[in-house]
Design a protein around this motif. Sequence first.
Motif, PDB file in Angstrom:
ATOM      1  N   GLY A 383      32.049  43.837  55.121  1.00 56.27           N
ATOM      2  CA  GLY A 383      32.278  45.142  54.287  1.00 56.27           C
ATOM      3  C   GLY A 383      33.122  45.033  52.952  1.00 56.27           C
ATOM      4  N   GLY A 384      33.832  43.778  53.023  1.00 61.59           N
ATOM      5  CA  GLY A 384      34.846  43.787  51.863  1.00 61.59           C
ATOM      6  C   GLY A 384      34.313  43.515  50.664  1.00 61.59           C
ATOM      7  N   LEU A 385      35.310  43.546  49.826  1.00 57.48           N
ATOM      8  CA  LEU A 385      34.958  43.394  48.468  1.00 57.48           C
ATOM      9  C   LEU A 385      35.520  42.140  47.752  1.00 57.48           C
ATOM     10  CD1 LEU A 385      33.781  44.796  45.869  1.00 57.48           C
ATOM     11  CD2 LEU A 385      35.874  45.961  45.459  1.00 57.48           C
ATOM     12  N   VAL A 386      34.895  41.330  47.002  1.00 52.52           N
ATOM     13  CA  VAL A 386      35.154  40.020  46.388  1.00 52.52           C
ATOM     14  C   VAL A 386      34.847  40.237  44.810  1.00 52.52           C
ATOM     15  CG1 VAL A 386      34.957  37.481  46.540  1.00 52.52           C
ATOM     16  CG2 VAL A 386      34.646  38.866  48.634  1.00 52.52           C
ATOM     17  N   PHE A 387      36.078  39.796  44.214  1.00 57.65           N
ATOM     18  CA  PHE A 387      35.941  39.240  43.108  1.00 57.65           C
ATOM     19  C   PHE A 387      36.322  37.945  42.707  1.00 57.65           C
ATOM     20  CE2 PHE A 387      36.739  44.021  42.532  1.00 57.65           C
ATOM     21  CZ  PHE A 387      35.969  44.191  41.568  1.00 57.65           C
ATOM     22  N   TYR A 388      35.335  37.475  41.798  1.00 59.34           N
ATOM     23  CA  TYR A 388      35.590  35.652  41.669  1.00 59.34           C
ATOM     24  C   TYR A 388      35.347  35.593  40.107  1.00 59.34           C
ATOM     25  CZ  TYR A 388      34.154  30.898  41.264  1.00 59.34           C
ATOM     26  OH  TYR A 388      33.997  29.589  40.974  1.00 59.34           O
ATOM     27  N   ASN A 389      36.474  34.702  39.574  1.00 57.07           N
ATOM     28  CA  ASN A 389      36.377  34.516  38.208  1.00 57.07           C
ATOM     29  C   ASN A 389      35.412  33.323  37.853  1.00 57.07           C
ATOM     30  OD1 ASN A 389      37.327  34.336  35.657  1.00 57.07           O
ATOM     31  ND2 ASN A 389      38.418  32.634  36.183  1.00 57.07           N
ATOM     32  N   GLY A 390      34.104  33.574  37.551  1.00 59.65           N
ATOM     33  CA  GLY A 390      33.274  32.714  37.296  1.00 59.65           C
ATOM     34  C   GLY A 390      31.684  33.381  36.958  1.00 59.65           C
ATOM     35  N   THR A 391      30.772  32.505  36.751  1.00 61.32           N
ATOM     36  CA  THR A 391      29.464  32.975  36.224  1.00 61.32           C
ATOM     37  C   THR A 391      28.737  33.408  37.620  1.00 61.32           C
ATOM     38  OG1 THR A 391      28.942  30.829  36.063  1.00 61.32           O
ATOM     39  CG2 THR A 391      29.944  32.049  34.140  1.00 61.32           C
ATOM     40  N   THR A 392      28.866  32.610  38.426  1.00 59.85           N
ATOM     41  CA  THR A 392      27.966  32.835  39.616  1.00 59.85           C
ATOM     42  C   THR A 392      28.915  32.350  40.941  1.00 59.85           C
ATOM     43  OG1 THR A 392      27.226  30.455  39.414  1.00 59.85           O
ATOM     44  CG2 THR A 392      25.977  32.172  38.605  1.00 59.85           C
ATOM     45  N   ILE A 393      28.521  33.052  42.217  1.00 59.40           N
ATOM     46  CA  ILE A 393      29.233  32.515  43.388  1.00 59.40           C
ATOM     47  C   ILE A 393      28.671  31.135  43.751  1.00 59.40           C
ATOM     48  CG2 ILE A 393      29.583  33.382  45.632  1.00 59.40           C
ATOM     49  CD1 ILE A 393      30.871  35.372  43.836  1.00 59.40           C
ATOM     50  N   LEU A 431      39.614  48.681  39.753  1.00 59.82           N
ATOM     51  CA  LEU A 431      39.957  50.103  39.715  1.00 59.82           C
ATOM     52  C   LEU A 431      38.569  50.626  39.727  1.00 59.82           C
ATOM     53  CD1 LEU A 431      43.079  50.613  37.541  1.00 59.82           C
ATOM     54  CD2 LEU A 431      42.944  50.495  39.928  1.00 59.82           C
ATOM     55  N   SER A 432      37.727  50.214  38.931  1.00 64.75           N
ATOM     56  CA  SER A 432      36.503  51.022  38.660  1.00 64.75           C
ATOM     57  C   SER A 432      35.576  50.826  40.067  1.00 64.75           C
ATOM     58  CB  SER A 432      35.761  50.070  37.488  1.00 64.75           C
ATOM     59  OG  SER A 432      34.302  50.562  37.324  1.00 64.75           O
ATOM     60  N   ALA A 433      35.615  49.678  40.673  1.00 64.94           N
ATOM     61  CA  ALA A 433      34.692  49.389  41.829  1.00 64.94           C
ATOM     62  C   ALA A 433      35.137  50.306  42.970  1.00 64.94           C
ATOM     63  CB  ALA A 433      34.744  47.951  42.162  1.00 64.94           C
ATOM     64  N   THR A 434      36.664  50.490  43.074  1.00 65.01           N
ATOM     65  CA  THR A 434      37.097  51.153  44.178  1.00 65.01           C
ATOM     66  C   THR A 434      37.614  52.566  43.841  1.00 65.01           C
ATOM     67  OG1 THR A 434      39.174  50.383  43.891  1.00 65.01           O
ATOM     68  CG2 THR A 434      37.744  49.057  45.068  1.00 65.01           C
ATOM     69  N   GLY A 435      37.976  52.714  42.805  1.00 63.06           N
ATOM     70  CA  GLY A 435      38.744  53.971  42.434  1.00 63.06           C
ATOM     71  C   GLY A 435      39.725  54.498  43.387  1.00 63.06           C
ATOM     72  N   VAL A 436      40.489  53.324  43.637  1.00 68.16           N
ATOM     73  CA  VAL A 436      41.847  53.566  44.644  1.00 68.16           C
ATOM     74  C   VAL A 436      43.048  54.260  43.725  1.00 68.16           C
ATOM     75  CG1 VAL A 436      42.474  51.130  44.277  1.00 68.16           C
ATOM     76  CG2 VAL A 436      43.443  52.325  46.145  1.00 68.16           C
TER      77      VAL A 436
END
Length: 478
Positions: A383-393, A431-436
């Motif tokens: 259920g976690g969130l991943v941000f990856y610096n790239g065009t595709t995973i 911040l946008s994705a989580t609103g934390v």
Amino acid sequence: MSELKCIHGKADCFYEHYERKGEAQHQTHYCPGCGHGIAHKLLAESIDELGIRDRVILVSPVGCSVFLYYYFDVGNVQVAHGRAPAVATALKRAHPEAIVISYQGDGDLAAIGSAEILHAANRGENYTSIFINNAIYGMTGGQMAPTTLMGNRTTTTPFGRNVFNDGYPLHVSEVIATLEAPVYVERAALGNIKQILQAKKAIKKALETQMKGLGFSMVEILSPCPTIWKMDPVDAQKHVREGLAAVYPLGAKRDRTREAEPRPAPVPAPALEELPRILKLDKGSDTPAPVHHETVDFRVKVAGFGGQGVLLLGQLLAEAGMDYGLEVSWLPSYGPEMRSGTSNCHVRLSNKPVDSPFVSSPNVLIALNEPSLRKFIATVEPGGLVFYNGTTIPADCIRPGLRMHAIPFFSVADELGSTKVGNIVVLGALLSATGVLPLEVVDHALPRVVKAEKWIEIDRLALRRGASLLSPEVPVHV
């Protein structure tokens, strides 16, 4: 007998009753014939004679030296191995009216604490160092000390100290005396009555040097250690006279007490209410008020190369979380390569006290390069969130049950004017994705973390640009 007058007795600054070993009340902590008892007496008498008992703070570290606080009824501070000079420095600077005395053995001062004493002396700190040199590690069972004589057998030099394996005996007083700042440095000994009386004079003179505000003073005392040397006390004293003193000549190594001028008074500490302004922690009227959070448990792992702003991203997130009234932690971890080496940090934001700053199972992973994604993707909790610096995973990194965003954050930053703010673009997206946290809270914390003003405005642009990235058109792997 009534006509006899007692001229030698217990010094006033000793406790009336000692807390000795529970099972052997008749003993002190020291072995029979140990020099510490004599050195204690000389120091105590000097304190009494100078009338400074109420001002004295003794600093004693790990080793036989630490027992000192059982005997002296003065201020006492116990410190980690080798750190007495740093603590003494802090105490003297915070309390310039105090008489600060560090009391260290050779294993402590000349080995693990060698850098500490060297720099304290080089700064000319106005405290007094008492250095007990018995040329062996006593408390830990007889390992070679930096001052152990050539050929001496110890538990770590069973065939005798060898110059090609162990180096030469370290002449600490001579080394300190080569520095410009120290005012008074003398080596004394406890080998006989004459040497003991001279040691007393040296200690008293060192304390007077500090009382006059002249600067750093040190007395090295060659001292017997019969138990570890495996000698009886008489032979141990003989060894001090004929063995140690032959290698370590007695006498003053530096004496500028006549010509030295008192050091300038320390700059007064700022008022307590001034500290937030000086540390840039004053929040100002535009700071969003902390709010109550029902459930916040944000465990973030940020990872990438050194130079990508990994640590700054985490620090900024933690600072802003603190402003927002959350419990936070930030734990950096990086290799020795500085730039281009691996770098990561652990950040926790919670509305409950943080039990550990270490994040082993993040619910948010920010991977700024592919090696970091591959290394940490398996640790992200379901259920976690991943941000990856790239065009595709990468296909083999996609994990069902995670929300995974692949965005070329540093390319976006480049469009804003500098790839260096790619880390802030990621933060905006987070911040946008989580609103934390509200965007304006992070915006407010920026100047405290980003020291160079030229970056503040572009960082603010990056933050808002990142927040706008998670449009419905951006693919999400779930």
